[in-house]
Design an enzyme around this catalytic site. Structure first.
Site, PDB file in Angstrom:
ATOM      1  N   TRP A   1      39.345  54.340  54.455  1.00 54.74           N
ATOM      2  CA  TRP A   1      39.495  54.887  56.059  1.00 54.74           C
ATOM      3  C   TRP A   1      39.839  56.344  56.196  1.00 54.74           C
ATOM      4  O   TRP A   1      39.765  57.153  57.130  1.00 54.74           O
ATOM      5  CB  TRP A   1      40.125  54.201  57.019  1.00 54.74           C
ATOM      6  CG  TRP A   1      41.408  53.911  56.426  1.00 54.74           C
ATOM      7  CD1 TRP A   1      42.742  54.485  56.587  1.00 54.74           C
ATOM      8  CD2 TRP A   1      41.956  52.573  55.828  1.00 54.74           C
ATOM      9  NE1 TRP A   1      43.667  53.837  56.104  1.00 54.74           N
ATOM     10  CE2 TRP A   1      43.374  52.588  55.342  1.00 54.74           C
ATOM     11  CE3 TRP A   1      41.160  51.402  55.305  1.00 54.74           C
ATOM     12  CZ2 TRP A   1      44.223  51.655  55.083  1.00 54.74           C
ATOM     13  CZ3 TRP A   1      42.016  50.675  54.696  1.00 54.74           C
ATOM     14  CH2 TRP A   1      43.334  50.658  54.575  1.00 54.74           C
TER      15      TRP A   1
ATOM     16  N   GLU B   1      43.437  45.304  44.548  1.00 52.64           N
ATOM     17  CA  GLU B   1      42.804  45.456  45.736  1.00 52.64           C
ATOM     18  C   GLU B   1      41.191  45.860  45.614  1.00 52.64           C
ATOM     19  O   GLU B   1      40.432  46.284  46.329  1.00 52.64           O
ATOM     20  CB  GLU B   1      43.270  47.148  46.538  1.00 52.64           C
ATOM     21  CG  GLU B   1      44.578  47.322  46.212  1.00 52.64           C
ATOM     22  CD  GLU B   1      45.512  47.075  47.623  1.00 52.64           C
ATOM     23  OE1 GLU B   1      45.031  46.634  48.367  1.00 52.64           O
ATOM     24  OE2 GLU B   1      46.331  48.007  47.496  1.00 52.64           O
TER      25      GLU B   1
ATOM     26  N   LYS C   1      53.434  40.828  52.378  1.00 54.14           N
ATOM     27  CA  LYS C   1      53.906  41.900  51.465  1.00 54.14           C
ATOM     28  C   LYS C   1      53.607  40.952  50.156  1.00 54.14           C
ATOM     29  O   LYS C   1      54.362  39.847  49.818  1.00 54.14           O
ATOM     30  CB  LYS C   1      55.207  42.336  51.817  1.00 54.14           C
ATOM     31  CG  LYS C   1      55.777  43.455  50.872  1.00 54.14           C
ATOM     32  CD  LYS C   1      56.842  44.166  51.525  1.00 54.14           C
ATOM     33  CE  LYS C   1      57.423  45.013  50.613  1.00 54.14           C
ATOM     34  NZ  LYS C   1      56.378  46.271  50.427  1.00 54.14           N
TER      35      LYS C   1
ATOM     36  N   ASN D   1      47.762  38.190  53.778  1.00 53.14           N
ATOM     37  CA  ASN D   1      47.998  39.422  54.673  1.00 53.14           C
ATOM     38  C   ASN D   1      49.597  40.090  54.517  1.00 53.14           C
ATOM     39  O   ASN D   1      50.087  40.852  55.101  1.00 53.14           O
ATOM     40  CB  ASN D   1      47.822  39.409  56.007  1.00 53.14           C
ATOM     41  CG  ASN D   1      48.221  38.253  56.684  1.00 53.14           C
ATOM     42  OD1 ASN D   1      49.315  37.272  56.184  1.00 53.14           O
ATOM     43  ND2 ASN D   1      48.475  37.972  58.064  1.00 53.14           N
TER      44      ASN D   1
ATOM     45  N   PHE E   1      42.435  56.067  50.211  1.00 51.63           N
ATOM     46  CA  PHE E   1      41.902  54.929  51.113  1.00 51.63           C
ATOM     47  C   PHE E   1      40.464  55.367  51.622  1.00 51.63           C
ATOM     48  O   PHE E   1      40.225  56.410  52.125  1.00 51.63           O
ATOM     49  CB  PHE E   1      42.988  54.810  52.122  1.00 51.63           C
ATOM     50  CG  PHE E   1      44.105  53.715  51.684  1.00 51.63           C
ATOM     51  CD1 PHE E   1      45.196  54.335  51.062  1.00 51.63           C
ATOM     52  CD2 PHE E   1      43.951  52.544  51.716  1.00 51.63           C
ATOM     53  CE1 PHE E   1      46.314  53.565  50.696  1.00 51.63           C
ATOM     54  CE2 PHE E   1      45.109  51.834  51.309  1.00 51.63           C
ATOM     55  CZ  PHE E   1      46.344  52.490  50.921  1.00 51.63           C
TER      56      PHE E   1
ATOM     57  N   LYS F   1      51.442  41.032  47.245  1.00 47.43           N
ATOM     58  CA  LYS F   1      50.526  41.092  46.309  1.00 47.43           C
ATOM     59  C   LYS F   1      50.288  41.971  45.078  1.00 47.43           C
ATOM     60  O   LYS F   1      50.630  41.514  43.674  1.00 47.43           O
ATOM     61  CB  LYS F   1      49.088  41.054  47.033  1.00 47.43           C
ATOM     62  CG  LYS F   1      48.983  40.291  48.228  1.00 47.43           C
ATOM     63  CD  LYS F   1      47.766  40.158  49.001  1.00 47.43           C
ATOM     64  CE  LYS F   1      47.491  41.508  49.836  1.00 47.43           C
ATOM     65  NZ  LYS F   1      48.479  41.639  50.846  1.00 47.43           N
ATOM     66  N   THR F   2      50.196  43.143  45.441  1.00 42.39           N
ATOM     67  CA  THR F   2      50.265  44.411  44.318  1.00 42.39           C
ATOM     68  C   THR F   2      51.587  44.244  43.594  1.00 42.39           C
ATOM     69  O   THR F   2      51.436  44.460  42.259  1.00 42.39           O
ATOM     70  CB  THR F   2      50.094  45.713  45.022  1.00 42.39           C
ATOM     71  OG1 THR F   2      48.620  45.754  45.600  1.00 42.39           O
ATOM     72  CG2 THR F   2      50.180  46.816  43.991  1.00 42.39           C
ATOM     73  N   THR F   3      52.478  44.167  44.460  1.00 46.49           N
ATOM     74  CA  THR F   3      54.063  44.047  43.734  1.00 46.49           C
ATOM     75  C   THR F   3      54.395  43.109  42.730  1.00 46.49           C
ATOM     76  O   THR F   3      54.725  43.323  41.490  1.00 46.49           O
ATOM     77  CB  THR F   3      54.992  43.987  44.832  1.00 46.49           C
ATOM     78  OG1 THR F   3      54.471  44.450  46.108  1.00 46.49           O
ATOM     79  CG2 THR F   3      56.368  44.803  44.317  1.00 46.49           C
TER      80      THR F   3
ATOM     81  N   ARG G   1      56.044  42.432  32.895  1.00 53.25           N
ATOM     82  CA  ARG G   1      56.438  41.163  31.963  1.00 53.25           C
ATOM     83  C   ARG G   1      55.723  41.102  30.573  1.00 53.25           C
ATOM     84  O   ARG G   1      56.229  41.029  29.485  1.00 53.25           O
ATOM     85  CB  ARG G   1      56.139  39.970  32.833  1.00 53.25           C
ATOM     86  CG  ARG G   1      56.431  38.578  32.046  1.00 53.25           C
ATOM     87  CD  ARG G   1      56.256  37.515  33.146  1.00 53.25           C
ATOM     88  NE  ARG G   1      57.292  37.576  34.393  1.00 53.25           N
ATOM     89  CZ  ARG G   1      57.066  36.835  35.523  1.00 53.25           C
ATOM     90  NH1 ARG G   1      55.923  36.118  35.739  1.00 53.25           N
ATOM     91  NH2 ARG G   1      58.091  36.702  36.152  1.00 53.25           N
TER      92      ARG G   1
END
Lengths: 199, 199
Positions: B96, B131, B41, B39, B94, B43-45, B53
Site C-alpha cells: 500500500w 507474509e 501479534k 490477525n 509494503f 506470527k512473524t515473531t 532455534r
C-alpha cells in the site's frame, strides 16, 4: 494503466490512508505487557523471536524459563553467548516429571528471585516470563507477588508472559494479548517433535 | 506428605502417563509445513523464534520476507551475520506504499525465485515464507506454483508460512496450524509501535 491496475491502486490508497491515520494516533511510548496464551504452537517461540529482535538493537534482555529446565533449547543455545542476554532456568524440569509439590515450589521461588531482579533493573529492556502461568495455576507462586513486581517495574521495560490459562489479573493488565489457537498440531497426527523446530 | 501434596502427586502422575503415551505414539520423522495465521501479534515473531532455534543446532535456514522490505528488523540484524542464514527480501516495501500492481508483481516474482532455490536445497533445514499469504491474495503469485514447490521440496525440510487469510490449499497441506488471535493490541489503545519489541 488497465482497469484492474487502477482499482488496485485506489484500494491501496484507501488502505494507506487508514494505516497512516492509525500510526499517527498511536503516539504513547512506554514499556508494555504482552501475554501470549492459548493452547496452540507459537507462544514461547514468539517470545524468543522478540528476544532476538530486542538483542538486534543492543537492548538488555532477561529470560526466565519456569518449566523448560531439562529440555534442549536451540534458541537459548544460539543466543546465550550474547552478553546482553541473561537467562534464568528453573532447575527441576516439567512439573509432571518431578511429582513433588514442595520441591517444585522451592525451585520456582528460587527462579522467581532472579525474575524479580530483572523486573527491577532499568537496564533490562525486555523480560520474558516463560510459562509462568503454570506456576500461578499450581500455586507455586502468588499472583499478588507477580502483579506487584510488574506494577513496580521500570516504565520503559516490556514484559512478555507466556503459557496457557493466563490468570485473569494478568489479562486485565496486559497491553497486548495474542491467543495462539491450535487449529491443527503435527504431534496429533503422529509426527515426532523435531529438533530445531519444536525445541 | 500432606493430603494436598498427595493429590498433586497423583494428578501429576496421570498427566505424565498421558504425556508419555502421546510422545510414544508420535514417531514419524519428516519435515513439516507450519502455518502461523490469524490477525493477532506473533506470527512473524514465532517464525523468527524458530529460525533462532534451528540456527542454535547449526542447521541451514532460509528466510524470504515478502513485504517487510523497507522496515528495520531487529531479529534480522541480530542473526544476519550467521553464515547458515540466508535472507531474501522483497525490495518494494509494503504494497500500500507503492500502489503499483505491476511493479509489485515483478518484485514478488524476483524474491519468489530466491524462495524456489531454498525450497529445492536439501541443505536448508527450515524455510520461512514470511507474509507470503498476501502475495497470493493480491495475485502477485499463483497458489499452484507455491503448492508445487512445497510438494517437491526435500523430505527433511520444514517450511513456515506466515500471514493473515492463509489460502485454503496451504491450510489443507499444513501439518501444524496456529491461529494467532488478537484479543487485545496495544496499538489500538494509542501505544506507539516499539523498537526491539514490535519491529
Amino acid at each position: 494503466m488497465t482497469d484492474r491496475d487502477n482499482r488496485h491502486r485506489q484500494a491501496m490508497q484507501r488502505l494507506k490512508t487508514h494505516v497512516d491515520q492509525r500510526i499517527a494516533s498511536a503516539s504513547e511510548q512506554r514499556g508494555q505487557l504482552l501475554v501470549f496464551t492459548g493452547n496452540g504452537k507459537g507462544k514461547t517461540t514468539a517470545a524468543w523471536g522478540t528476544v532476538t529482535r530486542a538483542l538486534g538493537y543492543g537492548f538488555g534482555v532477561g529470560v526466565v524459563q519456569f518449566i523448560k529446565g531439562k529440555w534442549e533449547c536451540g534458541e537459548r543455545q544460539r543466543l546465550v553467548e550474547d552478553p546482553r542476554l541473561d537467562v534464568a532456568i528453573m532447575s527441576t524440569g516439567f512439573t509432571w516429571e518431578t511429582q513433588n509439590r514442595e520441591a517444585d515450589t522451592q525451585a520456582c521461588q528460587e527462579v522467581w528471585q532472579a525474575a524479580q531482579r530483572m523486573l527491577a533493573d532499568s537496564n533490562v529492556y525486555l523480560v520474558v516470563l516463560d510459562e509462568i502461568t503454570y506456576m500461578l495455576k499450581f500455586g507455586y507462586l502468588a499472583i499478588e507477588d507477580v502483579m506487584h513486581a510488574l506494577a513496580e517495574r521500570p516504565a520503559e521495560q516490556t514484559v512478555i508472559v507466556t503459557g496457557r490459562n493466563a490468570h485473569r489479573q494478568l489479562l486485565d493488565a496486559a497491553d497486548t494479548i495474542s491467543e495462539m489457537q491450535e487449529v491443527r498440531h503435527a504431534f496429533n497426527a503422529g509426527l515426532e517433535a523435531r529438533r530445531g523446530i519444536d525445541y
